[in-house]
Design an enzyme around this catalytic site. Structure first.
Site, PDB file in Angstrom:
ATOM      1  N   GLY A   1       0.819  -1.206   0.000  1.00 16.30           N
ATOM      2  CA  GLY A   1       0.000   0.000   0.000  1.00 16.30           C
ATOM      3  C   GLY A   1       0.848   1.248   0.000  1.00 16.30           C
ATOM      4  O   GLY A   1       2.044   1.218  -0.290  1.00 16.30           O
ATOM      5  N   ASN A   2       0.224   2.364   0.315  1.00 15.05           N
ATOM      6  CA  ASN A   2       0.930   3.636   0.376  1.00 15.05           C
ATOM      7  C   ASN A   2       0.308   4.499   1.472  1.00 15.05           C
ATOM      8  O   ASN A   2      -0.654   4.099   2.115  1.00 15.05           O
ATOM      9  CB  ASN A   2       0.896   4.343  -0.987  1.00 15.05           C
ATOM     10  CG  ASN A   2      -0.520   4.549  -1.491  1.00 15.05           C
ATOM     11  OD1 ASN A   2      -1.295   5.325  -0.922  1.00 15.05           O
ATOM     12  ND2 ASN A   2      -0.875   3.839  -2.568  1.00 15.05           N
ATOM     13  N   ARG A   3       0.838   5.681   1.664  1.00 16.65           N
ATOM     14  CA  ARG A   3       0.454   6.527   2.795  1.00 16.65           C
ATOM     15  C   ARG A   3      -0.704   7.478   2.501  1.00 16.65           C
ATOM     16  O   ARG A   3      -1.066   8.295   3.337  1.00 16.65           O
ATOM     17  CB  ARG A   3       1.663   7.346   3.266  1.00 16.65           C
ATOM     18  CG  ARG A   3       2.834   6.504   3.757  1.00 16.65           C
ATOM     19  CD  ARG A   3       3.969   7.391   4.242  1.00 16.65           C
ATOM     20  NE  ARG A   3       5.137   6.619   4.611  1.00 16.65           N
ATOM     21  CZ  ARG A   3       5.331   6.047   5.795  1.00 16.65           C
ATOM     22  NH1 ARG A   3       4.394   6.177   6.727  1.00 16.65           N
ATOM     23  NH2 ARG A   3       6.424   5.353   6.049  1.00 16.65           N
ATOM     24  N   SER A   4      -1.296   7.380   1.331  1.00 11.35           N
ATOM     25  CA  SER A   4      -2.363   8.323   0.994  1.00 11.35           C
ATOM     26  C   SER A   4      -3.576   8.140   1.901  1.00 11.35           C
ATOM     27  O   SER A   4      -4.072   7.030   2.089  1.00 11.35           O
ATOM     28  CB  SER A   4      -2.787   8.145  -0.466  1.00 11.35           C
ATOM     29  OG  SER A   4      -3.853   9.015  -0.771  1.00 11.35           O
TER      30      SER A   4
END
Length: 416
Positions: free
Chosen positions: A221-224
């Site tokens: 995933g990512n931090r958005s």
């Protein structure tokens, strides 16, 4: 205009004093209806002196006036700031155990709730459900700001500034009033956009971050957080557009007044965006879409075993959704906007990487912002440069993500 200003019992009640003054200075008649707990933070004399009206909290006060009915019936607008977790719960369940909740049940005027509470309370499933229920009923619920809370805590849950609340509230009944609300700062809040310049438009906004499964419990995933995409969807709806929000694992509530399509992976996001984009005048890809996904996600949880080597995860590249949309143009004349979250490195600066990406993607506009070290993801503010398809800057915007959102829509409208 006759405005009811409800005040619930939270430390942020002091900001409601400033909100009251702004509304009064704008020429409105304001009746303050605090809860009993609110009077523990700001006393009755303050409210009465600034509003010029008697202040009551209980349904058994002013019985001869039938105040618990009359106040709501005569209101042109109801604003509650702060709206605590307790107030949201009581409003969602239709309770009428004090003058404020009774007023909320009676009124047929537009209602704006401005929440303020600790982050844990705002993110609790009960509060999330209450907010969703209220929005489904047509109540306008602002997202809280992110910042310093009571004590040393920080995070989402801070009451928005009074000028932001005033502009959002007045826009519900008198769009032109939002532009001249005392204390308003268009460059900072972008709440001066009173025209419905997107009326008749159908727009698609993607927000959040995709998650690519490794096994049933893990993912890439990512931090958005989705905050910027949600702001874009909200701004478009305020400006009159019909909005479809393709929401990938949002960490913030979706705005009211938009159609929400929840997705998880990049493939699901691609399918949802392409489906909605067939009828859209504009598509804004604000979501952080994974570039890669595991080739073969495990069907069961990958176990850590003593002496065994760590598993090797083979990745495959995802379809470039933005480039594909720019190439295909699923509707004639469609405007396609992308976002580029960049970090500078020894190969170039944030802006240089953004220009290169603009040329590769082929979108009409590319919104470039720096991320990392407290920038971009998960923050309440943003700082962007908007590039055209040739990589040339057409606008810059900084400040709240709401302000940035309006700047993006201004750039879209400037394309014709």
């Amino acid at each position: 205009m006759r405005i009811v200003l409800g005040v619930a019992g939270g430390i942020a009640a002091y900001k409601a004093v400033l909100l009251l003054r702004q509304l009064r200075e704008a020429g409105h008649e304001v009746r303050v209806v605090p809860t009993r707990a609110a009077l523990e933070f700001v006393g009755r004399p303050t409210w009465e002196a600034l509003s010029g009206q008697r202040v009551t909290t209980d349904v058994f006060e002013d019985v001869d006036e039938v105040a618990h009915v009359a106040i709501g019936q005569h209101a042109d607008l109801v604003v509650v700031a702060p709206a605590t977790a307790d107030l949201l719960a009581r409003a969602a369940t239709g309770q009428a155990d004090d003058l404020l909740t009774a007023t909320l049940l009676v009124t047929r005027a537009p209602v704006l709730l401005a929440p303020a509470m600790h982050t844990e309370m705002w993110e609790h499933p009960a509060t999330v459900a209450n907010v969703a229920l209220l929005r489904a009923r047509g109540v306008h619920v602002l997202d809280p700001a992110s910042g310093r809370l009571t004590g040393t805590d920080t995070g989402p849950g801070r009451l928005p500034e009074p000028d932001v609340i005033a502009a959002a509230a007045l826009r519900l009944v008198e769009p032109a009033q939002a532009e001249t609300a005392p204390g308003g700062h268009a460059a900072e809040t972008a709440d001066a956009h009173s025209t419905h310049d997107l009326a008749g438009w159908r727009v698609v906004v993607s927000a959040g971050g995709t998650r690519e499964p490794i096994d049933p419990v893990r993912f890439l995933g990512n931090r958005s957080s989705g905050r910027q995409g949600v702001a874009l969807a909200s701004a478009a709806a305020q400006r009159g557009a019909q909005v479809t929000l393709v929401a990938a694992n949002l960490a913030v509530p979706a705005p009211d007044g938009v159609v929400v399509v929840p997705v998880g992976t990049a493939a699901q996001l691609r399918e949802a965006v392409r489906s909605a984009a067939k009828d859209a005048e504009a598509v804004v890809m604000a979501a952080a879409v994974a570039d890669f996904r595991p080739v073969s996600p495990a069907e069961t949880k990958i176990k850590k075993r003593a002496g065994a080597q760590a598993p090797t995860i083979e990745l495959v590249e995802n379809v470039d959704v933005l480039a594909e949309l720019a190439r295909d143009r699923l509707r004639p004349g469609q405007v396609v906007v992308g976002f580029a979250a960049e970090t500078g490195d020894d190969q170039g600066s944030v802006l240089e990487h953004g220009r290169s990406k603009a040329l590769r993607k082929g979108a009409d506009l590319l919104v470039v912002n720096a991320v990392g070290d407290g920038l971009g993801f998960g923050t309440a503010e943003n700082d962007v440069t908007i590039l055209d398809a040739r990589g040339e800057p057409v606008a810059t915007a900084s400040g709240s993500k709401d302000a940035v959102a309006h700047a993006v829509w201004d750039a879209v409208r400037a394309l014709g």
